[in-house]
Structure formats: structure tokens, C-alpha cells
Scaffold this active site. Structure first.
Site, PDB file in Angstrom:
ATOM      1  N   LYS A   1     123.728  91.819  60.937  1.00  0.00           N
ATOM      2  CA  LYS A   1     123.750  90.862  59.815  1.00  0.00           C
ATOM      3  C   LYS A   1     122.992  91.398  58.610  1.00  0.00           C
ATOM      4  O   LYS A   1     122.134  90.722  58.038  1.00  0.00           O
ATOM      5  CB  LYS A   1     123.216  89.513  60.275  1.00  0.00           C
ATOM      6  CG  LYS A   1     124.037  88.909  61.413  1.00  0.00           C
ATOM      7  CD  LYS A   1     123.476  87.584  61.885  1.00  0.00           C
ATOM      8  CE  LYS A   1     124.315  87.007  63.010  1.00  0.00           C
ATOM      9  NZ  LYS A   1     124.229  87.789  64.270  1.00  0.00           N
ATOM     10  N   ARG A   2     123.363  92.594  58.191  1.00  0.00           N
ATOM     11  CA  ARG A   2     122.736  93.217  57.037  1.00  0.00           C
ATOM     12  C   ARG A   2     123.349  92.674  55.740  1.00  0.00           C
ATOM     13  O   ARG A   2     124.262  91.873  55.753  1.00  0.00           O
ATOM     14  CB  ARG A   2     122.884  94.737  57.118  1.00  0.00           C
ATOM     15  CG  ARG A   2     122.185  95.374  58.316  1.00  0.00           C
ATOM     16  CD  ARG A   2     120.698  95.086  58.312  1.00  0.00           C
ATOM     17  NE  ARG A   2     119.948  95.959  59.190  1.00  0.00           N
ATOM     18  CZ  ARG A   2     119.237  95.561  60.240  1.00  0.00           C
ATOM     19  NH1 ARG A   2     119.198  94.286  60.559  1.00  0.00           N
ATOM     20  NH2 ARG A   2     118.561  96.420  60.971  1.00  0.00           N
TER      21      ARG A   2
END
Length: 276
Positions: free
Chosen positions: A96-97
Site C-alpha cells: 500500500k505504497r
């Protein structure tokens, strides 16, 4: 990997199962704690037991980062193990960058060049210039958070504008106008299956990564009914219901049984849609 290659593997294995490697050292069988790397030992056993029944693995970075450099090493070795032993598996790094362009460049380099994963989950909140560095990698997929399975999804994702469009719908629609949008996938929680029909009107051809089946109570039947397209277009993730199905020395066999049961349901769904 292309979406066609992924679909071919789905048809060959009669499965669109993704096994989530959300490995918590506090939950693995006690006998593994004597290993030099308990997390890696657990992951290898789960991977060996379930690879026959799935087309993808999704290690969740947070579970490894929580253990500092030791966990980061386990994460990297887990990916190496999948690559070496099961090269046909699609690997999704659930990290979840998402940040400004220069930072996203570094994230993309880390996951796509160094770790060589096939896909990475990314938050779209900062817009196109935070996502474009990931989309610049040919043959790699960026999985945007769209409509998640948690209760808090109601706080922002389900907000409507003056035209009645949900925020998550706007995210999906606008992202489809970006360069290399064919390399986008979307996270849509299984507990939101009632929305899948509307989502398919926006992205009829994109793959959807669907968590929430199993321990979170999502319905595989509903997901397949409303979310499957002519090329399947689904990767349904199950984590806890498979990897923590048992806490004894027979944990891997139990995990295999849970994965096999899901694969059988998926085969039925694929046949019902005439895809195999």
C-alpha cells in the site's frame, strides 16, 4: 506477465485463488519457533502446500516490517522462494505504497527491480503523479485501493458528489484515463460484492483483487456472480482462513485442504461462466 498469461494460468489451474501470506509470528505453530527463521519456515510450508491450488501469493509487508530487519529479510526470502520453486505464481506485494513522484520512483524500484514482484498495492490518494512511476514498468501491475472491505470504507470511499458518483467510482474512472492504464488492477473487498456490478460498468476488463473471502465473511459465489468477466478478471484473496486453519504440526496439510476447497468452488464458478 500479461493479463492474458494470467488468465491462461487461471484456466489451466481452474483457480483464481490468491493466498495471502499475512504471517504473524505470534500465530504460527509453536514448534516452528525453534527454527532459525520461523516466519520463513512457516511460509515455505504454506507455499508448498497451497501452490497447487492457487495462482498468486500476496505477502503483506506490514507483518514483516513489524519485526524490523529480521522480518524484512524473511519477506525477501519468501519472495525468492516463490520465484525459484513456483515461477508460474503471480506475486503481489501488499505494501500500500504511494507518495510524491520521487518517492514513488524509489518504491517502484524497490519492489519491481530489486524484489521483482509482479504487482504492488498502492494508495491513489495523492493522484496520478504519485502512481505514474509504478505504471512505467512494463509487465508489472499497480493495484489501486478502490473499495475496501473494512467498516471505515464508509468514511471516504462511499461519499457521493453532486452527481451521485461515489468517490471510489471517481478514483476508478479517472485512473482509467492515465497512461498505461492497462497495467492497473483494483482492490475491491468481497464484503462489497453488491457494488461489483457497477464497478464492472466502469472497468469491464480490469483485474480485481478481492480480499475479504473467508475469515472476513465475504461470499465467493457473489463475487464470481457479479465480478467475473470474459477473462475471469478476479484474484480472490484468502489469508487467515487458509494459513491459520490449524496450529499443530499438521498445519500445512490443513492449509492445503482449505485451499483445495476454495479451488473447487472456483472451478465451479469458472465452468458456470463457460471459461473452462
Amino acid at each position: 506477465m500479461t493479463t492474458k498469461e494470467l488468465f491462461d494460468r487461471i484456466c489451466r489451474k481452474r483457480s483464481f485463488l490468491c493466498v495471502g501470506l499475512d504471517t504473524d509470528v505470534k500465530k504460527i505453530p509453536p514448534h516452528l519457533l525453534n527454527e532459525d527463521d520461523p516466519i520463513l519456515a512457516f511460509n515455505k510450508a504454506i507455499i508448498d502446500a497451497t501452490a497447487e491450488y492457487c495462482v498468486a501469493f500476496k505477502p503483506n509487508m506490514a507483518f514483516y516490517e513489524s519485526m524490523g530487519s529480521f522480518g524484512a529479510h524473511s519477506f525477501e526470502k519468501t519472495i525468492e522462494y516463490i520465484r525459484e520453486r513456483y515461477p508460474d505464481q503471480f506475486i503481489i506485494a501488499d505494501a500500500k505504497r504511494g507518495d510524491i513522484g520521487n518517492t514513488s520512483d524509489m518504491y517502484a524500484r524497490s519492489f519491481f527491480e530489486h524484489l521483482k514482484v509482479d504487482a504492488l498495492t498502492v494508495s491513489p490518494y495523492m493522484g496520478e503523479d504519485s502512481i505514474s512511476p509504478f505504471l512505467s514498468y512494463a509487465g508489472k501491475f499497480t493495484v489501486l485501493l478502490a473499495l475496501t472491505s473494512n467498516k471505515g470504507s464508509q468514511d471516504f470511499q462511499m461519499m457521493r458528489d453532486a452527481d451521485g458518483e461515489y468517490l471510489f467510482e471517481r478514483v476508478i474512472r479517472i485512473s482509467q484515463t492515465w497512461d498505461n492504464a492497462g497495467q492497473l488492477m483494483y482492490v475491491v473487498g468481497a464484503t462489497q460484492a453488491s457494488m461489483l456490478k457497477d464497478i464492472r460498468e466502469i472497468v469491464p476488463d480490469a483485474f480485481l483483487l478481492v480480499p475479504g473471502v473467508g475469515a472476513q465473511g465475504g461470499s465467493l459465489e457473489d463475487v464470481a456472480e457479479y465480478g467475473m468477466n470474459a477473462h475471469c478478471g478476479l484474484l480472490v484473496n484468502a489469508s487467515r482462513s487458509i494459513i491459520y486453519a490449524d496450529n499443530t504440526e499438521g498445519f500445512a496439510a490443513k492449509a492445503a485442504g482449505e485451499a483445495a476447497a476454495m479451488q473447487r468452488q472456483m472451478e465451479i464458478a469458472l465452468r458456470a461462466k463457460g471459461l473452462i
